[in-house]
Design a protein around this motif. Structure first.
Motif, PDB file in Angstrom:
ATOM      1  N   ARG A   1      99.749 155.998  85.978  1.00  0.00           N
ATOM      2  CA  ARG A   1      99.314 155.738  87.203  1.00  0.00           C
ATOM      3  C   ARG A   1      98.013 156.766  87.121  1.00  0.00           C
ATOM      4  N   ARG A   2      96.729 156.253  87.802  1.00  0.00           N
ATOM      5  CA  ARG A   2      95.670 156.883  87.891  1.00  0.00           C
ATOM      6  C   ARG A   2      95.214 157.075  89.489  1.00  0.00           C
ATOM      7  N   CYS A   3      95.030 158.321  89.853  1.00  0.00           N
ATOM      8  CA  CYS A   3      94.651 158.777  91.072  1.00  0.00           C
ATOM      9  C   CYS A   3      93.067 158.198  91.154  1.00  0.00           C
ATOM     10  N   LEU A   4      92.695 157.205  92.326  1.00  0.00           N
ATOM     11  CA  LEU A   4      91.385 156.849  92.483  1.00  0.00           C
ATOM     12  C   LEU A   4      90.582 157.740  93.316  1.00  0.00           C
ATOM     13  N   THR A   5      91.020 158.958  93.832  1.00  0.00           N
ATOM     14  CA  THR A   5      90.401 159.937  94.413  1.00  0.00           C
ATOM     15  C   THR A   5      89.765 160.970  93.373  1.00  0.00           C
ATOM     16  N   CYS A   6      90.793 161.269  92.293  1.00  0.00           N
ATOM     17  CA  CYS A   6      90.359 162.433  91.465  1.00  0.00           C
ATOM     18  C   CYS A   6      90.765 162.285  90.179  1.00  0.00           C
ATOM     19  N   ASN A   7      91.022 160.712  89.796  1.00  0.00           N
ATOM     20  CA  ASN A   7      91.301 160.454  88.253  1.00  0.00           C
ATOM     21  C   ASN A   7      92.517 161.104  87.641  1.00  0.00           C
ATOM     22  N   HIS A   8      93.233 161.888  88.430  1.00  0.00           N
ATOM     23  CA  HIS A   8      94.330 162.545  87.914  1.00  0.00           C
ATOM     24  C   HIS A   8      95.522 161.346  87.329  1.00  0.00           C
ATOM     25  N   VAL A   9      95.889 161.713  86.047  1.00  0.00           N
ATOM     26  CA  VAL A   9      96.744 160.606  85.618  1.00  0.00           C
ATOM     27  C   VAL A   9      98.157 161.094  85.384  1.00  0.00           C
ATOM     28  N   ALA A  10      99.330 160.450  86.034  1.00  0.00           N
ATOM     29  CA  ALA A  10     100.443 160.997  86.112  1.00  0.00           C
ATOM     30  C   ALA A  10     101.433 159.604  85.857  1.00  0.00           C
ATOM     31  N   CYS A  11     102.914 159.988  85.712  1.00  0.00           N
ATOM     32  CA  CYS A  11     103.760 158.941  85.327  1.00  0.00           C
ATOM     33  C   CYS A  11     104.362 158.421  86.729  1.00  0.00           C
ATOM     34  N   CYS A  12     104.614 157.262  86.445  1.00  0.00           N
ATOM     35  CA  CYS A  12     105.067 156.250  87.530  1.00  0.00           C
ATOM     36  C   CYS A  12     106.558 156.726  88.129  1.00  0.00           C
ATOM     37  N   ASP A  13     107.077 155.987  89.276  1.00  0.00           N
ATOM     38  CA  ASP A  13     108.286 156.222  89.674  1.00  0.00           C
ATOM     39  C   ASP A  13     109.409 155.734  89.010  1.00  0.00           C
ATOM     40  N   SER A  14     109.119 154.935  87.935  1.00  0.00           N
ATOM     41  CA  SER A  14     110.284 154.549  87.074  1.00  0.00           C
ATOM     42  C   SER A  14     110.490 155.698  85.921  1.00  0.00           C
TER      43      SER A  14
ATOM     44  N   PRO B   1      95.636 159.134  98.531  1.00  0.00           N
ATOM     45  CA  PRO B   1      96.385 158.034  99.006  1.00  0.00           C
ATOM     46  C   PRO B   1      96.633 156.878  98.187  1.00  0.00           C
ATOM     47  N   VAL B   2      95.554 156.738  97.332  1.00  0.00           N
ATOM     48  CA  VAL B   2      95.630 155.360  96.473  1.00  0.00           C
ATOM     49  C   VAL B   2      95.624 155.735  94.966  1.00  0.00           C
ATOM     50  N   ILE B   3      96.473 155.070  94.326  1.00  0.00           N
ATOM     51  CA  ILE B   3      96.622 155.138  92.753  1.00  0.00           C
ATOM     52  C   ILE B   3      96.260 153.274  92.097  1.00  0.00           C
ATOM     53  N   THR B   4      96.049 153.598  91.173  1.00  0.00           N
ATOM     54  CA  THR B   4      96.150 152.190  90.272  1.00  0.00           C
ATOM     55  C   THR B   4      96.793 152.511  89.144  1.00  0.00           C
ATOM     56  N   SER B   5      97.040 151.376  88.327  1.00  0.00           N
ATOM     57  CA  SER B   5      97.697 151.475  87.133  1.00  0.00           C
ATOM     58  C   SER B   5      96.829 151.839  85.910  1.00  0.00           C
ATOM     59  N   ALA B   6      97.307 152.893  85.173  1.00  0.00           N
ATOM     60  CA  ALA B   6      96.563 153.306  83.960  1.00  0.00           C
ATOM     61  C   ALA B   6      96.861 152.539  82.678  1.00  0.00           C
ATOM     62  N   GLU B   7      97.490 151.630  82.806  1.00  0.00           N
ATOM     63  CA  GLU B   7      98.248 150.783  81.705  1.00  0.00           C
ATOM     64  C   GLU B   7      97.019 149.372  81.358  1.00  0.00           C
ATOM     65  N   PRO B   8      96.907 149.419  79.955  1.00  0.00           N
ATOM     66  CA  PRO B   8      95.796 148.375  79.733  1.00  0.00           C
ATOM     67  C   PRO B   8      95.944 146.960  80.221  1.00  0.00           C
TER      68      PRO B   8
ATOM     69  N   GLU C   1      96.004 146.038  83.218  1.00  0.00           N
ATOM     70  CA  GLU C   1      96.579 145.902  84.589  1.00  0.00           C
ATOM     71  C   GLU C   1      95.662 146.557  85.653  1.00  0.00           C
ATOM     72  N   ARG C   2      95.312 145.533  86.577  1.00  0.00           N
ATOM     73  CA  ARG C   2      94.211 145.777  87.467  1.00  0.00           C
ATOM     74  C   ARG C   2      94.711 145.687  89.144  1.00  0.00           C
ATOM     75  N   TRP C   3      95.399 146.774  89.756  1.00  0.00           N
ATOM     76  CA  TRP C   3      95.933 146.547  91.011  1.00  0.00           C
ATOM     77  C   TRP C   3      95.883 148.065  91.493  1.00  0.00           C
ATOM     78  N   ARG C   4      95.899 148.196  92.952  1.00  0.00           N
ATOM     79  CA  ARG C   4      96.070 149.604  93.783  1.00  0.00           C
ATOM     80  C   ARG C   4      97.068 149.638  94.594  1.00  0.00           C
ATOM     81  N   TRP C   5      97.615 150.719  94.950  1.00  0.00           N
ATOM     82  CA  TRP C   5      98.806 151.009  95.640  1.00  0.00           C
ATOM     83  C   TRP C   5      98.245 152.051  96.796  1.00  0.00           C
ATOM     84  N   CYS C   6      98.675 151.774  97.899  1.00  0.00           N
ATOM     85  CA  CYS C   6      98.506 152.858  98.933  1.00  0.00           C
ATOM     86  C   CYS C   6      99.766 153.606  99.283  1.00  0.00           C
ATOM     87  N   TYR C   7      99.978 155.031  99.046  1.00  0.00           N
ATOM     88  CA  TYR C   7     100.999 155.649  99.599  1.00  0.00           C
ATOM     89  C   TYR C   7     101.396 155.620 101.106  1.00  0.00           C
ATOM     90  N   LEU C   8     100.132 155.875 101.478  1.00  0.00           N
ATOM     91  CA  LEU C   8     100.242 155.951 103.030  1.00  0.00           C
ATOM     92  C   LEU C   8     100.640 154.698 104.026  1.00  0.00           C
TER      93      LEU C   8
END
Length: 87
Positions: free
Chosen positions: A37-50, A66-73, A75-82
């Motif tokens: 997953r990629r943070c849309l605030t700072c572009n930090h890449v980290a592993c998913c909840d699986s 608050p918002v991430i997107t997939s870093a997988e080729p 995939e185009r979606w976003r998720w808000c944690y808050l």
């Protein structure tokens, strides 16, 4: 489709130059990831909840970004944690 102010303020962005599709947190700790997953605030890449360590969620808790997107080729979606809503 449900939405929130955080998703509205965090559109999908291009992958930054020098993007590495790895979870540095997992590499530093000898872990492994399932998806990234990629943070849309700072572009930090980290592993998913699986993934065992759930570094993307840990990044949210540490930074309140608050918002991430997939870093997988392809995939185009976003998720808000808050607000627990995706787009």
């Amino acid at each position: 489709m449900a939405t929130c102010d955080h998703l509205e303020a965090s559109p999908l962005t291009q992958v930054p130059d020098g993007f590495e599709p790895i979870c540095l947190d997992c590499i530093e700790n000898g872990g492994q990831w399932v998806h990234l997953r990629r943070c849309l605030t700072c572009n930090h890449v980290a592993c998913c909840d699986s993934s065992p360590a759930r570094h993307a969620t840990a990044h949210f808790h540490a930074t309140d970004h608050p918002v991430i997107t997939s870093a997988e080729p392809g995939e185009r979606w976003r998720w808000c944690y808050l607000d627990e809503v995706g787009a």
